[in-house]
Design a protein around this motif. Structure first.
Motif, PDB file in Angstrom:
ATOM      1  N   GLU A  27       1.366   5.467  -0.890  1.00 35.13           N
ATOM      2  CA  GLU A  27       0.695   6.750  -1.358  1.00 35.13           C
ATOM      3  C   GLU A  27       1.979   7.588  -1.832  1.00 35.13           C
ATOM      4  OE1 GLU A  27      -1.566  10.668   0.822  1.00 35.13           O
ATOM      5  OE2 GLU A  27      -1.909   8.456   1.533  1.00 35.13           O
ATOM      6  N   ARG A  61      -1.668  -1.527  -4.279  1.00 36.76           N
ATOM      7  CA  ARG A  61      -2.515  -0.521  -3.988  1.00 36.76           C
ATOM      8  C   ARG A  61      -2.077   0.667  -3.873  1.00 36.76           C
ATOM      9  NH1 ARG A  61      -5.182  -4.293   0.208  1.00 36.76           N
ATOM     10  NH2 ARG A  61      -4.774  -2.573   1.774  1.00 36.76           N
ATOM     11  N   THR A  82     -10.744   8.376  -2.702  1.00 38.68           N
ATOM     12  CA  THR A  82     -11.090   7.225  -1.809  1.00 38.68           C
ATOM     13  C   THR A  82      -9.561   6.445  -1.693  1.00 38.68           C
ATOM     14  OG1 THR A  82     -11.591   6.017  -3.712  1.00 38.68           O
ATOM     15  CG2 THR A  82     -13.396   6.954  -2.114  1.00 38.68           C
ATOM     16  N   LYS A  83      -9.245   6.268  -0.344  1.00 42.13           N
ATOM     17  CA  LYS A  83      -8.017   5.555  -0.159  1.00 42.13           C
ATOM     18  C   LYS A  83      -8.393   4.418   0.715  1.00 42.13           C
ATOM     19  CE  LYS A  83      -5.496   9.756  -0.348  1.00 42.13           C
ATOM     20  NZ  LYS A  83      -4.780  10.540   0.413  1.00 42.13           N
ATOM     21  N   ASP A  84      -7.479   3.346   0.982  1.00 38.74           N
ATOM     22  CA  ASP A  84      -7.815   2.157   1.903  1.00 38.74           C
ATOM     23  C   ASP A  84      -7.419   2.681   3.171  1.00 38.74           C
ATOM     24  OD1 ASP A  84      -6.918  -0.676  -0.181  1.00 38.74           O
ATOM     25  OD2 ASP A  84      -8.545   0.530  -0.201  1.00 38.74           O
ATOM     26  N   ASP A 112      -6.111  11.369  -3.934  1.00 39.47           N
ATOM     27  CA  ASP A 112      -7.233  10.579  -4.386  1.00 39.47           C
ATOM     28  C   ASP A 112      -8.285  10.872  -3.416  1.00 39.47           C
ATOM     29  OD1 ASP A 112      -5.910   9.632  -6.598  1.00 39.47           O
ATOM     30  OD2 ASP A 112      -5.178   7.782  -5.454  1.00 39.47           O
ATOM     31  N   VAL A 118       0.870  -1.113   0.164  1.00 38.38           N
ATOM     32  CA  VAL A 118       0.067  -0.075  -0.014  1.00 38.38           C
ATOM     33  C   VAL A 118       0.967   1.274   0.073  1.00 38.38           C
ATOM     34  CG1 VAL A 118      -1.940   1.286   1.171  1.00 38.38           C
ATOM     35  CG2 VAL A 118      -1.842  -1.302   1.361  1.00 38.38           C
ATOM     36  N   ARG A 141      -0.043   3.242 -12.345  1.00 36.36           N
ATOM     37  CA  ARG A 141       0.702   3.253 -11.020  1.00 36.36           C
ATOM     38  C   ARG A 141       1.369   1.764 -10.881  1.00 36.36           C
ATOM     39  NH1 ARG A 141      -3.843   6.381  -7.722  1.00 36.36           N
ATOM     40  NH2 ARG A 141      -3.720   8.224  -8.960  1.00 36.36           N
ATOM     41  N   ASN A 169      -3.447   6.459 -14.031  1.00 36.09           N
ATOM     42  CA  ASN A 169      -4.491   5.477 -13.674  1.00 36.09           C
ATOM     43  C   ASN A 169      -3.768   4.367 -12.868  1.00 36.09           C
ATOM     44  OD1 ASN A 169      -3.589   3.528 -15.543  1.00 36.09           O
ATOM     45  ND2 ASN A 169      -4.548   4.455 -17.167  1.00 36.09           N
ATOM     46  N   ARG A 170      -4.850   3.332 -12.661  1.00 33.04           N
ATOM     47  CA  ARG A 170      -4.330   2.327 -11.868  1.00 33.04           C
ATOM     48  C   ARG A 170      -3.170   1.276 -12.604  1.00 33.04           C
ATOM     49  NH1 ARG A 170      -6.120  -2.946 -11.031  1.00 33.04           N
ATOM     50  NH2 ARG A 170      -7.639  -2.865 -12.499  1.00 33.04           N
ATOM     51  N   PHE A 180      -1.790   4.806  -4.448  1.00 35.79           N
ATOM     52  CA  PHE A 180      -2.692   6.010  -4.419  1.00 35.79           C
ATOM     53  C   PHE A 180      -1.657   7.368  -4.478  1.00 35.79           C
ATOM     54  CE2 PHE A 180      -4.384   2.842  -1.461  1.00 35.79           C
ATOM     55  CZ  PHE A 180      -5.502   2.592  -2.019  1.00 35.79           C
TER      56      PHE A 180
END
Length: 95
Positions: free
Chosen positions: A50, A84, A92-94, A90, A48, A62, A58-59, A86
């Motif tokens: 950031e 994951r 929404t993030k986990d 962003d 994860v 990344r 885009n995903r 970010f």
């Protein structure tokens, strides 16, 4: 305590992206005895991350950036790597 491969992943990503948030989660115990378990205890990871480096990407872009930064680790030295990634802005993030 992180193993040598988890530490290497953490260091490579820190050096490449100067992340605001970085978690290298060893999921290997969940896959013990399954395909890809090499017995090292470091075969499956979730990252994860950031970083401002992901802004405007885009995903897929990344994930490619992370895989590129990790060199031969994904697919060769690690059986499975969930990413994951970010950007700081962003919506929404986990957690």
């Amino acid at each position: 305590m992180a193993g040598p491969l988890a530490t290497e992943i953490h260091n490579l990503l820190t050096n490449s992206f100067a992340p605001e948030r970085l978690e290298v989660i060893n999921d290997s115990a969940k896959h013990s005895g399954h395909m890809g378990d090499d017995g090292s205890g470091e075969s499956h990871f979730t990252v994860v991350i950031e970083s401002a480096a992901f802004a405007g990407k885009n995903r897929l872009q990344r994930q490619r950036m992370v895989n590129h930064a990790l060199g031969d680790i994904p697919g060769e030295r690690v059986h499975a790597l969930a990413i994951r990634a970010f950007a700081p802005d962003d919506a929404t993030k986990d957690a």
